[in-house]
Design an enzyme around this catalytic site. Structure first.
Site, PDB file in Angstrom:
ATOM      1  N   SER A  46     -10.658  -2.845  -5.419  1.00  0.00           N
ATOM      2  CA  SER A  46     -10.860  -3.808  -4.337  1.00  0.00           C
ATOM      3  C   SER A  46     -11.611  -5.052  -4.798  1.00  0.00           C
ATOM      4  CB  SER A  46     -11.619  -3.155  -3.168  1.00  0.00           C
ATOM      5  OG  SER A  46     -10.866  -2.115  -2.584  1.00  0.00           O
ATOM      6  N   GLY A 229      -7.934  -1.770  -0.983  1.00  0.00           N
ATOM      7  CA  GLY A 229      -7.338  -2.638  -1.984  1.00  0.00           C
ATOM      8  C   GLY A 229      -7.877  -4.054  -1.866  1.00  0.00           C
ATOM      9  N   GLY A 231      -7.684  -8.488  -1.960  1.00  0.00           N
ATOM     10  CA  GLY A 231      -6.874  -9.617  -1.515  1.00  0.00           C
ATOM     11  C   GLY A 231      -6.661  -9.696  -0.012  1.00  0.00           C
ATOM     12  N   CYS A 257     -10.180   0.320   4.851  1.00  0.00           N
ATOM     13  CA  CYS A 257     -10.387  -1.024   4.303  1.00  0.00           C
ATOM     14  C   CYS A 257      -9.112  -1.865   4.404  1.00  0.00           C
ATOM     15  CB  CYS A 257     -10.915  -0.937   2.875  1.00  0.00           C
ATOM     16  SG  CYS A 257     -11.659  -2.490   2.296  1.00  0.00           S
ATOM     17  N   GLN A 261      -6.756  -2.910   7.795  1.00  0.00           N
ATOM     18  CA  GLN A 261      -6.255  -4.239   8.169  1.00  0.00           C
ATOM     19  C   GLN A 261      -4.734  -4.237   8.282  1.00  0.00           C
ATOM     20  OE1 GLN A 261      -7.916  -6.540   4.982  1.00  0.00           O
ATOM     21  NE2 GLN A 261     -10.031  -6.081   5.585  1.00  0.00           N
ATOM     22  N   GLY A 301     -13.538  -8.757   2.474  1.00  0.00           N
ATOM     23  CA  GLY A 301     -13.716 -10.175   2.734  1.00  0.00           C
ATOM     24  C   GLY A 301     -12.855 -10.683   3.864  1.00  0.00           C
ATOM     25  N   PHE A 302     -12.044  -9.791   4.451  1.00  0.00           N
ATOM     26  CA  PHE A 302     -11.199 -10.124   5.599  1.00  0.00           C
ATOM     27  C   PHE A 302     -11.540  -9.160   6.736  1.00  0.00           C
ATOM     28  CE2 PHE A 302      -9.059 -11.800   1.959  1.00  0.00           C
ATOM     29  CZ  PHE A 302      -8.411 -12.945   2.398  1.00  0.00           C
ATOM     30  N   HIS A 341     -16.083   2.172   3.979  1.00  0.00           N
ATOM     31  CA  HIS A 341     -15.648   3.174   2.999  1.00  0.00           C
ATOM     32  C   HIS A 341     -16.324   4.511   3.265  1.00  0.00           C
ATOM     33  CE1 HIS A 341     -13.297   0.751   0.077  1.00  0.00           C
ATOM     34  NE2 HIS A 341     -13.932  -0.229   0.703  1.00  0.00           N
ATOM     35  N   GLU A 343     -15.637   7.248   2.017  1.00  0.00           N
ATOM     36  CA  GLU A 343     -15.771   8.026   0.782  1.00  0.00           C
ATOM     37  C   GLU A 343     -17.072   7.698   0.054  1.00  0.00           C
ATOM     38  OE1 GLU A 343     -14.488   4.186  -0.844  1.00  0.00           O
ATOM     39  OE2 GLU A 343     -13.996   5.332   0.947  1.00  0.00           O
TER      40      GLU A 343
END
Length: 368
Positions: A46, A229, A231, A257, A261, A301-302, A341, A343
């Site tokens: 990520s 992941g 981006g 994550c 989204q 970041g999103f 997260h 985990e």
């Protein structure tokens, strides 16, 4: 020790010492507030195309080891720290941090004021930057920072996903009597997610992120997992299409994550870039149904735009830092997701019960 420089796209300059590979590296500069887990952070897909600033000032005292890798290699574009520990004293240590950075070809800088840098990023937002231990032309370093296109609009999942289908092998036993067949779409999946899925009673087959609905359906899974992941999620139209198809047949689905989204996008919602994102292991998140507050690990970041969500999607968790969405549920379609997260690698284990929620959902679906 070789001199190094960190330059930001706005012309801000930090001088320090090189503690990693020689050369220059560019990416989006973000800050992470976790006190531990630097190796897990560096090997988390990520963080692809990101330069990570660790706000905890003393880094490297526990060294590194093969067991704590979250993927097959490192993915972060660079590392920024205040002080590199001269001693790695942990009994699990195999290679000290500086040697690890060199072996993994990560450009890194120490001996800078990370508090000042973090305050700058909090005030101005995440910025493109360049770490260089070889180019002494500051103007050129600034131009290199400015040349990075930024993460908005970038489909990075396709660059970090597995290239082949494989069954995850764990050296730990299932902690469950019922076993479920799960297909995990890999957008940059972390090893500890796979471990916790396995321990929750899942036999996991990992597939590339662009695997089609028909190909996955042939595997006859009990549930679908959507991984974390890097981006921007919006360019991942191939994944959004596949997720929509699985929502239509109401197969149990769990996203983390980036997977969270993508589930929101597939349900009709929208996402947006955050000012400086959430990166750390101390973020309070509230379960809106029970009112319970969990301390969580975060790296994104999103975020999902709440106003864009259709009526059939409910918000299940919310960040107590800035009230952004941390979880959604699409009850009629057997799908849910979490932005943080669970985990927790690195981070607390407060909310890893979500893995049991996934197996409960699959159990109910099989009986009805």
């Amino acid at each position: 020790m070789t001199d190094a420089v960190l330059t930001l796209e706005d012309g801000t300059i930090f001088n320090g010492k090189s503690i990693g590979a020689k050369g220059s590296s560019i990416g989006e500069v973000v800050f992470n507030t976790a006190m531990t887990g630097y190796q897990e952070i560096l090997t988390d897909p990520s963080y692809f195309k990101q330069i990570v600033t660790l706000t905890y000032p003393h880094i490297g005292n526990t060294g590194t080891n093969r067991e704590d890798f979250e993927s097959a290699k490192t993915f972060a574009s660079g590392l920024i720290i205040r002080e590199n520990s001269p001693v790695s004293s942990n009994w699990r240590n195999e290679i000290d941090l500086e040697e690890f950075l060199k072996q993994q070809n990560i450009v890194a800088i120490s001996d800078i004021d990370t508090r000042k840098l973090t305050n700058h990023l909090r005030s101005n937002g995440s910025m493109n930057g360049c770490i260089s231990s070889e180019d002494k032309d500051i103007d050129q370093c600034i131009r290199l920072a400015q040349s990075f296109p930024g993460l908005a609009g970038m489909d990075l999942a396709k660059e970090v996903t597995t290239q082949k289908i494989y069954d995850f092998q764990s050296n730990k036993n299932h902690n469950a009597t019922d076993i479920y067949k799960v297909v995990a779409l890999d957008f940059g999946i972390k090893t500890n997610i796979l471990n916790l899925l396995h321990q929750s009673g899942c036999d996991v087959t990992v597939v590339p992120g662009d695997t089609s609905f028909s190909k996955i359906s042939e595997m006859q899974p009990d549930g679908i997992f959507l991984s974390n992941g890097p981006g921007d999620p919006e360019p991942c139209d191939y994944a959004i299409k596949t997720i929509k198809s699985f929502l239509e047949i109401k197969i149990p689905m769990f996203g983390i994550c980036l997977g969270h989204q993508l589930l929101a996008l597939a349900s009709g919602g929208k996402t947006e870039k955050m000012k400086f994102g959430h990166h750390g292991a101390n973020h309070p998140v509230q379960d809106l149904l029970t009112g319970e507050v969990f301390i969580t690990s975060q790296n994104h970041g999103f975020t999902v735009n709440e106003d864009s969500l259709p009526e059939n999607v409910s918000v299940s968790h919310r960040s107590l830092f800035d009230q952004t969405i941390q979880g959604i549920e699409i009850t009629k379609d057997n799908a849910f997701s979490f932005q943080g997260h669970p985990e927790a690698s690195p981070g607390p284990h407060d909310i890893n019960s979500l893995f049991n929620k996934f197996t409960d959902l699959m159990s109910y679906a099989k009986k009805n």
